[in-house]
Design a protein around this motif. Structure first.
Motif, short mmCIF file in Angstrom:
data_model
loop_
_atom_site.label_atom_id
_atom_site.label_comp_id
_atom_site.label_asym_id
_atom_site.label_seq_id
_atom_site.Cartn_x
_atom_site.Cartn_y
_atom_site.Cartn_z
N PRO A 174 34.96 18.05 -12.15
CA PRO A 174 35.36 19.54 -12.19
C PRO A 174 34.09 20.49 -11.48
CG PRO A 174 35.63 18.43 -14.45
CD PRO A 174 34.98 17.56 -13.50
N THR A 175 32.82 19.94 -11.54
CA THR A 175 31.55 20.63 -10.93
C THR A 175 32.04 20.59 -9.54
OG1 THR A 175 30.31 19.50 -12.87
CG2 THR A 175 29.14 20.60 -11.00
N PHE A 234 35.49 27.62 -7.51
CA PHE A 234 35.76 28.58 -8.54
C PHE A 234 37.20 28.98 -8.59
CE2 PHE A 234 31.27 28.85 -8.17
CZ PHE A 234 30.88 28.93 -9.35
N VAL A 252 39.33 26.23 -9.96
CA VAL A 252 39.00 26.24 -11.35
C VAL A 252 39.66 27.30 -12.04
CG1 VAL A 252 37.56 26.25 -13.14
CG2 VAL A 252 36.89 24.66 -11.14
N TRP A 288 43.34 26.91 -14.42
CA TRP A 288 43.05 27.25 -16.07
C TRP A 288 44.12 28.42 -16.25
CZ3 TRP A 288 41.88 24.53 -19.88
CH2 TRP A 288 41.14 23.37 -19.98
N SER A 345 34.19 28.13 -17.51
CA SER A 345 32.65 27.75 -16.78
C SER A 345 32.19 26.54 -17.48
CB SER A 345 32.08 29.07 -16.73
OG SER A 345 30.77 28.74 -16.21
N TRP A 390 33.23 24.19 -18.97
CA TRP A 390 34.11 22.79 -18.73
C TRP A 390 33.58 22.40 -17.32
CZ3 TRP A 390 37.83 22.66 -14.65
CH2 TRP A 390 38.60 21.40 -14.53
N GLN A 391 33.72 23.52 -16.25
CA GLN A 391 33.20 23.03 -15.05
C GLN A 391 31.91 22.52 -14.76
OE1 GLN A 391 33.54 26.36 -12.41
NE2 GLN A 391 33.39 25.19 -10.52
N LEU A 396 34.04 32.90 -10.70
CA LEU A 396 34.94 32.48 -11.48
C LEU A 396 35.99 33.79 -12.09
CD1 LEU A 396 36.32 30.31 -12.91
CD2 LEU A 396 34.72 30.75 -14.93
N ASN A 440 31.99 25.80 -1.33
CA ASN A 440 32.94 26.25 -2.52
C ASN A 440 32.72 27.84 -2.53
OD1 ASN A 440 34.44 24.10 -3.44
ND2 ASN A 440 32.91 23.56 -4.87
#
Lengths: 302, 279
Positions: A111-112, A116, A119, A123, A165, A167-168, A232, B212
């Motif tokens: 996940p990292t 964003f 992610v 979610w 965040s 989780w990431q 995010l 990213n």
């Protein structure tokens, strides 16, 4: 006077020029712009006026304190959830006879590396009441009554985003602590074993005090990262950081102010003032870490 | 005996905890990927089922290819990332060599000056950066992004690389000097190849955040022809919010390149993170 050694200049010049021109100069220029305002399309010097508006004008100050408070909560969740989980995962992973450790490590880090945008949307879809993955899964374990459209409710949205965040980024504390745990010399742990300190108590009594400096580094990285976060929230909730600004943090507040949104025109000077506030907060955090925490922690280092 | 059973229980508990967390980490990615290959009806009816002959569909990917210029976005991201990494490594290594190799007045101060940027995020200066890019006409060009990411990556690169360059043996360099090699030749032919592992660490550290990033593409280069993959998917998804097939496919297409990069570089990245280079 010794001759100038030109090769030193040649080696240093590109990095120093790019870094100064694109990072340091704009940083100070932004702080300077915070002292100006635009009246009739001309830039005039107004001193601390923008900061007074930001802190004391009712419209601005509610937004500012709201964003700052939210940002603080965002940081608190990371400290209370992300870092302990990271430490726990690292502690388990660093167990000497654990099989597949490398596999777990790589998987948990995935996940990292995602953006964003991915992610945030992933979610959003999973938690969406329309799609229904989250309620179905809660139903399977008999907890359906817990479900709510978390991202759409003012009281839950910020905490939900903070947990997303977490989780990431849990992979980062996990990796750094893992490295710190591996660097503890075997003799120290063996000495503990002789005294009957093994397993969990070895973790609390021997390992944890030794990895405190790494926990300090992780805390300051989390702090700087959180007070400069934006992506995010923007990806999941948009520039308005809804519902009703309940997920607004300093990054989104600055973006809205300086870039404008919907009918409000962008105001680079107020945006700079917010950037100045963020700069001060980050600087205070870094100073507390460097002078208050890091110097005191040296004592425990091997 | 009791000890052995205790150990086995312990190991089972550890694997249990790790498996649970691994599932939590991978589940969202998995759900997005499998559903991107399904028809709209089965996305909603059986969100957790794998696509089968009946529910398989590529309609989402067709929309993505027709409506969004993902190939261009991908190319932009690639150019920005590779060019930024090139400049970070080249300029960073040169500066690191100067700081590590030569004693000169102001060496320490220069080192501290360059290290400032490790802790202070470049985003704080965004207002002035945008103003500067507008003034120089670089706004909506990939150069704006490359310059910003180079400046952002340099501090940590100089810091890590100079640590490594201090470990290169002096005898080697002095022998080269006796042989008449110039300082430039010593740097490029002797020192650079020796610090290659550290360069790889710096590269993987910088690669992911640059790829990213959403903030600077959004502010400095939002034009259609300069959109990066991250910004492109953000905008695309925003427009197609109700077209679930398209959204899921766009997400999967954004995930894929990063996953491939990760599979290629994960060993390097994890070694870098765990080698203590960040301490």
């Amino acid at each position: 006077m010794p001759p100038i050694r030109w090769h030193i200049v040649v080696f240093l010049a590109p990095a120093v020029l790019v870094y100064s021109a694109v990072m340091i100069f704009p940083l100070f220029n932004t702080l300077r712009l915070a002292l100006y305002s635009e009246v009739d399309q001309t830039r005039i010097f107004v001193g601390m006026e923008n900061f007074r508006t930001l802190f004391f004008d009712p419209i601005w100050s509610t937004q500012f304190w709201n964003a700052l408070g939210n940002n603080l909560w965002f940081f608190v969740i990371h400290m209370l959830v992300q870092n302990p989980i990271g430490v726990a995962l690292a502690a388990v992973l660093s167990h000497p006879r654990l099989r597949f450790a490398a596999l777990y490590r790589s998987a948990i880090f995935i996940p990292t590396i995602l953006s964003f945008v991915i992610v945030g949307f992933a979610w959003k879809l999973i938690l969406s009441p329309i799609w229904g993955i989250a309620p179905t899964m809660l139903d399977a374990v008999g907890l359906k009554f817990l479900f709510a459209p978390w991202l759409g409710k003012e009281e839950y949205a910020l905490t939900t985003l903070a947990l997303i965040s977490v989780w990431q980024f849990v992979g980062i504390p996990m990796m750094l602590i893992y490295a710190a745990l591996l660097s503890i010399p075997e003799e120290i742990l063996e000495a503990g074993e002789v005294d009957g300190i093994t397993g969990t108590s070895a973790f609390w009594k021997i390992k944890l005090p030794l990895i405190l400096p790494s926990i300090g580094i992780i805390s300051i990285l989390t702090f700087v990262g959180n007070f400069n976060a934006f992506d995010l929230i923007y990806a999941a909730q948009g520039a308005l950081a809804g519902p009703d600004f309940s997920t607004d943090i300093l990054g989104t507040f600055m973006y809205r102010t300086f870039f404008g949104f919907q009918l409000q025109l962008g105001d680079p000077h107020m945006g700079s003032a917010i950037a100045g506030g963020m700069f001060a907060i980050i600087l205070i955090g870094v100073c507390i870490y460097l002078f208050g925490i890091q110097t005191r922690m040296r004592r425990y280092q091997l | 005996m009791i000890n052995a059973r205790g150990n086995r229980l312990n190991a089972a508990a550890m694997h249990g905890a790790l498996i649970v967390y691994t599932l939590i980490a991978l589940f969202p990615v998995f759900v997005i990927l499998i559903n991107s290959f399904k028809t709209r009806k089965s996305i909603f009816r059986e969100p957790l089922a794998l696509p089968d002959a009946e529910s398989f569909s590529l309609i989402g990917y067709q929309t993505v290819f027709k409506q969004g210029d993902f190939f261009l976005y991908f190319q932009n991201s690639m150019i920005v990332t590779v060019a930024s990494l090139f400049f970070i490594l080249l300029f960073g290594a040169m500066a690191a060599f100067a700081l590590a190799e030569y004693r000169f007045k102001g060496n320490t101060i220069m080192g501290l000056y360059l290290a400032l940027g490790i802790m202070i995020p470049i985003r704080i200066g965004t207002v002035a950066i945008l103003e500067m890019m507008v003034a120089t006409g670089l706004v909506n060009t990939l150069w704006a992004l490359i310059l910003v990411y180079t400046a952002q990556g340099l501090p940590l690169a100089v810091f890590i690389l100079s640590e490594f360059m201090r470990q290169v043996s002096d005898d080697l360099k002095n022998a080269a000097r006796v042989d008449g090699l110039s300082e430039y030749a010593i740097f490029f032919q002797l020192v650079l190849p020796l610090v290659r592992p550290a360069m790889a660490t710096v590269a993987v550290f910088n690669m992911i955040p640059i790829w990213n990033d959403l903030w600077f593409p959004l502010i400095l280069a939002p034009a259609e022809e300069t959109k990066t993959l991250t910004l492109g998917s953000q905008v695309f998804i925003g427009q197609f919010v109700t077209d679930w097939n398209a959204v899921l496919s766009a997400l999967s297409m954004a995930i894929l390149p990063v996953l491939v990069l990760y599979v290629i570089f994960s060993r390097q990245l994890i070694r870098g993170l765990t080698s203590g280079a960040v301490k």
